[in-house]
Scaffold this active site. Sequence first.
Site, PDB file in Angstrom:
ATOM      1  N   HIS A  56      -0.349  -7.201   4.069  1.00  0.00           N
ATOM      2  CA  HIS A  56      -0.149  -6.021   2.776  1.00  0.00           C
ATOM      3  C   HIS A  56       0.001  -7.062   1.622  1.00  0.00           C
ATOM      4  O   HIS A  56       0.988  -7.234   1.269  1.00  0.00           O
ATOM      5  CB  HIS A  56       1.395  -5.344   3.071  1.00  0.00           C
ATOM      6  CG  HIS A  56       1.387  -4.142   2.390  1.00  0.00           C
ATOM      7  ND1 HIS A  56       1.723  -4.464   0.770  1.00  0.00           N
ATOM      8  CD2 HIS A  56       1.373  -2.852   2.513  1.00  0.00           C
ATOM      9  CE1 HIS A  56       1.934  -3.145   0.510  1.00  0.00           C
ATOM     10  NE2 HIS A  56       1.429  -2.233   1.484  1.00  0.00           N
TER      11      HIS A  56
ATOM     12  N   HIS B 131      -6.660  -0.833   3.134  1.00  0.00           N
ATOM     13  CA  HIS B 131      -5.494  -0.313   2.424  1.00  0.00           C
ATOM     14  C   HIS B 131      -5.424  -0.992   0.775  1.00  0.00           C
ATOM     15  O   HIS B 131      -6.164  -0.346   0.180  1.00  0.00           O
ATOM     16  CB  HIS B 131      -4.316  -0.818   3.003  1.00  0.00           C
ATOM     17  CG  HIS B 131      -3.082  -0.064   2.851  1.00  0.00           C
ATOM     18  ND1 HIS B 131      -2.711   1.235   3.028  1.00  0.00           N
ATOM     19  CD2 HIS B 131      -2.113  -0.458   2.135  1.00  0.00           C
ATOM     20  CE1 HIS B 131      -1.577   1.570   2.485  1.00  0.00           C
ATOM     21  NE2 HIS B 131      -1.152   0.470   1.965  1.00  0.00           N
TER      22      HIS B 131
ATOM     23  N   MET C  22       7.142   0.325  13.111  1.00  0.00           N
ATOM     24  CA  MET C  22       7.629   1.589  12.469  1.00  0.00           C
ATOM     25  C   MET C  22       9.127   1.445  12.129  1.00  0.00           C
ATOM     26  O   MET C  22      10.004   0.907  12.611  1.00  0.00           O
ATOM     27  CB  MET C  22       7.644   2.561  13.896  1.00  0.00           C
ATOM     28  CG  MET C  22       8.449   3.922  13.586  1.00  0.00           C
ATOM     29  SD  MET C  22       7.679   5.337  12.785  1.00  0.00           S
ATOM     30  CE  MET C  22       8.911   6.360  12.734  1.00  0.00           C
TER      31      MET C  22
ATOM     32  N   CYS D  63       1.464   7.043   6.565  1.00  0.00           N
ATOM     33  CA  CYS D  63       1.179   6.349   7.650  1.00  0.00           C
ATOM     34  C   CYS D  63       0.243   6.806   8.551  1.00  0.00           C
ATOM     35  O   CYS D  63      -0.383   6.099   9.346  1.00  0.00           O
ATOM     36  CB  CYS D  63       2.129   5.345   8.055  1.00  0.00           C
ATOM     37  SG  CYS D  63       2.946   4.210   6.941  1.00  0.00           S
ATOM     38  N   HIS D  64       0.584   8.050   8.992  1.00  0.00           N
ATOM     39  CA  HIS D  64      -0.006   8.781  10.332  1.00  0.00           C
ATOM     40  C   HIS D  64      -1.233   9.596  10.076  1.00  0.00           C
ATOM     41  O   HIS D  64      -2.003   9.980  10.955  1.00  0.00           O
ATOM     42  CB  HIS D  64       1.124   9.406  11.064  1.00  0.00           C
ATOM     43  CG  HIS D  64       2.225   8.477  11.577  1.00  0.00           C
ATOM     44  ND1 HIS D  64       2.125   7.731  12.734  1.00  0.00           N
ATOM     45  CD2 HIS D  64       3.252   8.132  11.114  1.00  0.00           C
ATOM     46  CE1 HIS D  64       3.211   6.977  12.778  1.00  0.00           C
ATOM     47  NE2 HIS D  64       4.192   7.412  11.763  1.00  0.00           N
TER      48      HIS D  64
ATOM     49  N   CYS E 135       5.742  10.770   6.401  1.00  0.00           N
ATOM     50  CA  CYS E 135       5.112  10.460   7.653  1.00  0.00           C
ATOM     51  C   CYS E 135       3.720  10.257   7.342  1.00  0.00           C
ATOM     52  O   CYS E 135       2.716   9.495   7.973  1.00  0.00           O
ATOM     53  CB  CYS E 135       5.265  11.555   8.706  1.00  0.00           C
ATOM     54  SG  CYS E 135       7.113  11.921   8.953  1.00  0.00           S
TER      55      CYS E 135
END
Length: 560
Positions: A380, A338, A102, A51-52, A48
């Site tokens: 991406h 990213h 998600m 991403c979070h 997790c």
Amino acid sequence: MKRSVVGILALSAMAMSMGSAFAQETAKGPEMTAAEKEQAKKIYFERCAGCHGVLRKGATGKNLEPHWSKKDKDGNVTEGGTLKLGQNRLEKIIGYGTDGGMVNFDDILTKEEISVISKYIQNTPDVPPEFSLKDQLDSWKVIVPVKDRPTKQMSKYNLKNFFSVTLRDTGEVALIDGDTKNIVSIVKTGYAVHISRLSASGRYVYVIGRDGRVSLIDLWMEKPAVVAEVKIAFDARSIDTSKFKGFEDKYAIAGGYWPPQYTIMDGDTLKPLKVISTRGVTVDGEYHPEPRVASIVSSFIKPEWVVNIKETGQILLVDYSDIENLKTTTIGSAKFLHDGGWDASKRYFLVAANASNKIAAVDTKTGKLAALVDVAKIPHPGRGANFTHPKFGPVWATGHLGADVVTLISTPSEKKSDAKFKEYNWKVVQEVKHVPGNLFVKTHPKSRHLWADSAQNSDKTLAESVSVWDMADLSKPKRVINVAKDSGMPEVKATKRAVHPEYSADGKEVWISLWGGKADQSAIVVYDDATLTVKKVITDPKMITPTGKFNVYNTQHDIY
Ligand code: DHE
């Protein structure tokens, strides 16, 4: 079996060491036993946090703080934190995923694990400890000192066509001879190595585990092996080396997710020399406690690294010509930077600001932002793909996780013959129809094909397939290749995600990983780029969860 046990033990040790400095919980989330908390902490780190965020403030993924809320312009709450969502809703979101991007975890986590992690995120986030230069020096190991290393290549391999392959869930990297397709060596590394990068000379491979362990592999040895190691963070994704003339193989740099900082090291021993925090202010002027280091790349024009800071949206140009008196240029772009890559001229670095649906382009010659281009949902690119479009000239391509297009952006060129394309520069000139869930695109200057995976698509068949376009005529229908079927491997319930196309050094082959279950033997399928037929299936009992593959020559010279 033995290897995975070692991996789990290392992770638990790390989770425990992080746990020792955790803050007291304050949100009144569901009660958890100590064992459940330990289990959840490990799941959160592995699945997790990427991403979070460790502090759960959100980045590619949503904010997961218990009391967070989003309000509209009239002050009405439109979205609540994890406490408001509650146990049942959270279990559903984690199990089945959402339309917002998600992914579903019901094929990775058990029902019980989903329940435990849902409870965990309704409690106040744990704050892990810092990791200082001293901590890094304490972890540093030179396994083969420089004086004992070979002074020339000891094997007869064609090293230019070697591939460094991440075996994600075993915490290893496989070194494969691209000419014979034989696995030459499998080396133990950090957990779930994220990327491999090459030294300027092509001699050393630098890899970084998600647990922040950097391993230096010497390809000149008879059998390539790890010659030095250091841990630079608890959680990390990026690494590169100094590639500017006069600094070849001198330094390495690695970026941390937690703590949010980067470390400059000696290139041939990995001795940590300097640690720089990236905590600071976002492009919106707000302080952020966890601005993580995303992609890093070495400039060919100046002794500088381009260091992209995710949460702040700041692009740093770090001048390594005098690291005692470090000079840094800070370029504001857009939040949640990213991954990214060079344009064909290698003057501009294009990086995805993924949750802002933008591509930022930095001019490494002038040290300024060249453009901020609006693209589709969650770009991406990996490192992207460069080719000459028949109508629009030089373009750089990115795929998207959240949209069904591959976007082509016109990039500047100093060639006289390209002057006619100037009017298109930094514009989206075409959107090629694909499917959502695309992680990586790739081409090669000698190829006429553009390859794109769809590894994160929720449809099993699409996730197991890749798409190929003829770049001379993008209006022709794309060819969809089912890589899992082509591999001849037995069908299993778990999706074997076809991921990360990578070319051989001569640009004639494309290698695709089949990222299967964490206990399943998997494969890399090698295609002939001209005929799009299978040339070889590389498989072995040790081929578990192959993901990123890095061809030595193409990675050394940033060819894509
Ligand atoms: Fe990646 C590149 C971060 C999940 C495979 N990934 C990158 C980079 C970053 C990043 C910052 C750029 C590094 C650079 O160029 O210096 N990746 C993250 C995450 O935060 C995220 C979303 C969640 C996580 O928990 O890690 C994430 N990445 C994944 C995967 O699940 C992938 C598909 C499989 C795996 O091995 O874990 C994956 N990421 C890759 C690969 C690259 C990469 C193969 C390098 C692409 C290239 O061609 O250079």
